[in-house]
Scaffold this active site. Structure first.
Site, mmCIF file in Angstrom:
data_model
loop_
_atom_site.group_PDB
_atom_site.id
_atom_site.type_symbol
_atom_site.label_atom_id
_atom_site.label_comp_id
_atom_site.label_asym_id
_atom_site.label_seq_id
_atom_site.Cartn_x
_atom_site.Cartn_y
_atom_site.Cartn_z
ATOM 1 N N TYR A 137 -1.034 -0.968 10.193
ATOM 2 C CA TYR A 137 -1.233 -1.487 8.834
ATOM 3 C C TYR A 137 -0.110 -0.988 7.925
ATOM 4 O O TYR A 137 0.456 -1.760 7.142
ATOM 5 C CB TYR A 137 -2.599 -1.012 8.336
ATOM 6 C CG TYR A 137 -2.898 -1.219 6.865
ATOM 7 C CD1 TYR A 137 -3.315 -2.459 6.383
ATOM 8 C CD2 TYR A 137 -2.808 -0.156 5.962
ATOM 9 C CE1 TYR A 137 -3.617 -2.629 5.040
ATOM 10 C CE2 TYR A 137 -3.112 -0.326 4.624
ATOM 11 C CZ TYR A 137 -3.517 -1.563 4.160
ATOM 12 O OH TYR A 137 -3.827 -1.732 2.825
ATOM 13 N N SER B 249 0.871 -1.181 0.000
ATOM 14 C CA SER B 249 0.000 0.000 0.000
ATOM 15 C C SER B 249 0.904 1.227 0.000
ATOM 16 O O SER B 249 2.022 1.179 0.538
ATOM 17 C CB SER B 249 -0.863 0.009 1.265
ATOM 18 O OG SER B 249 -1.461 1.280 1.439
HETATM 19 P P1 NAP Z 1 -11.421 -6.251 0.582
HETATM 20 O O1 NAP Z 1 -12.335 -5.631 -0.422
HETATM 21 O O2 NAP Z 1 -11.715 -6.077 2.029
HETATM 22 O O3 NAP Z 1 -11.313 -7.810 0.241
HETATM 23 C C1 NAP Z 1 -10.467 -8.595 1.037
HETATM 24 C C2 NAP Z 1 -10.362 -9.985 0.471
HETATM 25 O O4 NAP Z 1 -9.426 -10.695 1.281
HETATM 26 C C3 NAP Z 1 -11.657 -10.763 0.529
HETATM 27 O O5 NAP Z 1 -11.671 -11.697 -0.542
HETATM 28 C C4 NAP Z 1 -11.561 -11.500 1.874
HETATM 29 O O6 NAP Z 1 -12.299 -12.716 1.932
HETATM 30 C C5 NAP Z 1 -10.070 -11.808 1.887
HETATM 31 N N1 NAP Z 1 -9.522 -11.985 3.233
HETATM 32 C C6 NAP Z 1 -9.524 -11.128 4.257
HETATM 33 N N2 NAP Z 1 -8.881 -11.646 5.308
HETATM 34 C C7 NAP Z 1 -8.460 -12.874 4.928
HETATM 35 C C8 NAP Z 1 -7.757 -13.927 5.566
HETATM 36 N N3 NAP Z 1 -7.351 -13.824 6.834
HETATM 37 N N4 NAP Z 1 -7.488 -15.048 4.856
HETATM 38 C C9 NAP Z 1 -7.918 -15.169 3.592
HETATM 39 N N5 NAP Z 1 -8.592 -14.222 2.927
HETATM 40 C C10 NAP Z 1 -8.870 -13.098 3.601
HETATM 41 O O7 NAP Z 1 -9.922 -5.745 0.389
HETATM 42 P P2 NAP Z 1 -9.234 -4.933 -0.819
HETATM 43 O O8 NAP Z 1 -9.451 -3.497 -0.603
HETATM 44 O O9 NAP Z 1 -9.576 -5.563 -2.120
HETATM 45 O O10 NAP Z 1 -7.694 -5.190 -0.473
HETATM 46 C C11 NAP Z 1 -6.912 -6.173 -1.144
HETATM 47 C C12 NAP Z 1 -5.443 -5.898 -0.843
HETATM 48 O O11 NAP Z 1 -5.106 -4.587 -1.309
HETATM 49 C C13 NAP Z 1 -5.127 -5.897 0.663
HETATM 50 O O12 NAP Z 1 -3.859 -6.473 0.870
HETATM 51 C C14 NAP Z 1 -5.114 -4.435 1.021
HETATM 52 O O13 NAP Z 1 -4.318 -4.168 2.146
HETATM 53 C C15 NAP Z 1 -4.523 -3.856 -0.248
HETATM 54 N N6 NAP Z 1 -4.797 -2.430 -0.442
HETATM 55 C C16 NAP Z 1 -6.088 -1.987 -0.531
HETATM 56 C C17 NAP Z 1 -6.297 -0.617 -0.702
HETATM 57 C C18 NAP Z 1 -7.688 -0.041 -0.807
HETATM 58 O O14 NAP Z 1 -7.831 1.193 -0.695
HETATM 59 N N7 NAP Z 1 -8.719 -0.862 -1.023
HETATM 60 C C19 NAP Z 1 -5.206 0.272 -0.806
HETATM 61 C C20 NAP Z 1 -3.920 -0.228 -0.709
HETATM 62 C C21 NAP Z 1 -3.720 -1.588 -0.530
HETATM 63 P P3 NAP Z 1 -13.886 -12.719 2.377
HETATM 64 O O15 NAP Z 1 -14.642 -12.131 1.221
HETATM 65 O O16 NAP Z 1 -14.215 -14.147 2.584
HETATM 66 O O17 NAP Z 1 -13.964 -11.871 3.607
#
Ligand code: NAP
Length: 254
Positions: free
Chosen positions: A163, A149
């Site tokens: 985080y 991130s």
């Molecule tokens: P999200 O919409 O909350 O989706 C999270 C995904 O990860 C879901 O498929 C969830 O499964 C799964 N998950 C969560 N905890 C888990 C665990 N302990 N074991 C296995 N699967 C797990 O998240 P996102 O925003 O797409 O983020 C994806 C990645 O991008 C993350 O690493 C996040 O830190 C990074 N990121 C996101 C942003 C942002 O602004 N969105 C910015 C920078 C980086 P379920 O559906 O079953 O809960």
């Protein structure tokens, strides 16, 4: 950038947390590029199975597996499930991640701190370790893309310092592991997204965060998950054949 179709051998990709958000966009882009994709989810089975069933025949295929990346037995089980379904994985995307509760670090309970590090850092490390062990043992090259991130360098004060620290750990891990396994033909890179329109902000207790922070992003808006996914797919592709041990920042200027 096609992977499976027309390239002789099919490419098998593992994606953690592929049921929603950025992970689901990576799954969609990868299947469209011809990969067979085994993706994991933790709890939302309906979202995972709806995604897995959504692809037309003729593209790559997708298979959903339930599991928590922080579970020490998950990495082996995930590889074995994928191998049984599609054959030995050729690439891994460590996408699953959580912010934990948003707020000041001084107020953070130790349980949230531990869980964030377990999921974001230990989960990424264990699956990467399994990939390297297996690929080196059979003499297969491979490709790992981690997701950090922009918080890793901005620090995310008053939001989620813990985080940000977990994501900085992923970037250091990427640089070190990428150099360590380069001679084995395994590339390791990280994509560092900026604020992206997914449910992660609501899960951390701040659903309006994307709208609030958009004005501070030089490009003036948050990212769509597909804009992050396309960068991941590029790193996985042969077009990025000389790219390893590095971090690709995709933050709209942040
Ligand atoms: P999200 O919409 O909350 O989706 C999270 C995904 O990860 C879901 O498929 C969830 O499964 C799964 N998950 C969560 N905890 C888990 C665990 N302990 N074991 C296995 N699967 C797990 O998240 P996102 O925003 O797409 O983020 C994806 C990645 O991008 C993350 O690493 C996040 O830190 C990074 N990121 C996101 C942003 C942002 O602004 N969105 C910015 C920078 C980086 P379920 O559906 O079953 O809960």
């Amino acid at each position: 950038m096609a992977a499976g179709k027309g390239s002789g051998t099919r490419q098998v990709l593992l994606v953690t947390g592929g049921s929603r958000g950025i992970g689901a966009a990576i799954v969609r882009e990868a299947v469209a590029a011809g990969y067979d994709v085994c993706f994991s989810f933790r709890s939302d089975r309906e979202a995972a199975e709806t995604l897995a069933a959504s692809f037309p025949t003729g593209a790559g295929r997708a298979h959903a597996v339930r599991g928590d990346v922080a579970d020490p037995g998950f990495a082996r089980a995930f590889f074995e499930e994928a191998t049984g379904h599609f054959g030995e994985p050729t690439a891994v995307v460590n996408n699953a991640g959580i912010t934990g509760r948003i707020g000041r670090f001084a107020d953070l309970p130790v349980e949230v701190l531990r869980q964030t590090l377990e999921v974001n850092v230990i989960g990424t490390m264990l699956l990467s370790q399994m990939a390297v062990r297996r690929w080196e043992a059979i003499g297969q090259t491979g490709n790992i893309v981690n997701i950090s991130s922009v918080a890793s360098t901005l620090g995310a004060p008053s939001e989620y310092v813990h985080y940000a620290a977990s994501k900085a750990a992923i970037e250091g891990f990427t640089i070190g592991l990428g150099k360590e396994v380069a001679a084995s033909g395994i590339r390791v890179n990280t994509v560092a997204p900026g604020t992206t329109l997914t449910d992660i902000h609501a899960a951390g207790g701040d659903p309006d965060r994307p709208q609030r922070v958009a004005a501070n992003i030089p490009l003036g808006r948050c990212a769509d998950p597909e804009e992050i996914a396309r960068c991941v797919l590029w790193l996985l592709s042969a077009e990025a054949s000389y790219v390893t041990a590095t971090v690709l920042r995709v933050g709209g200027g942040l």
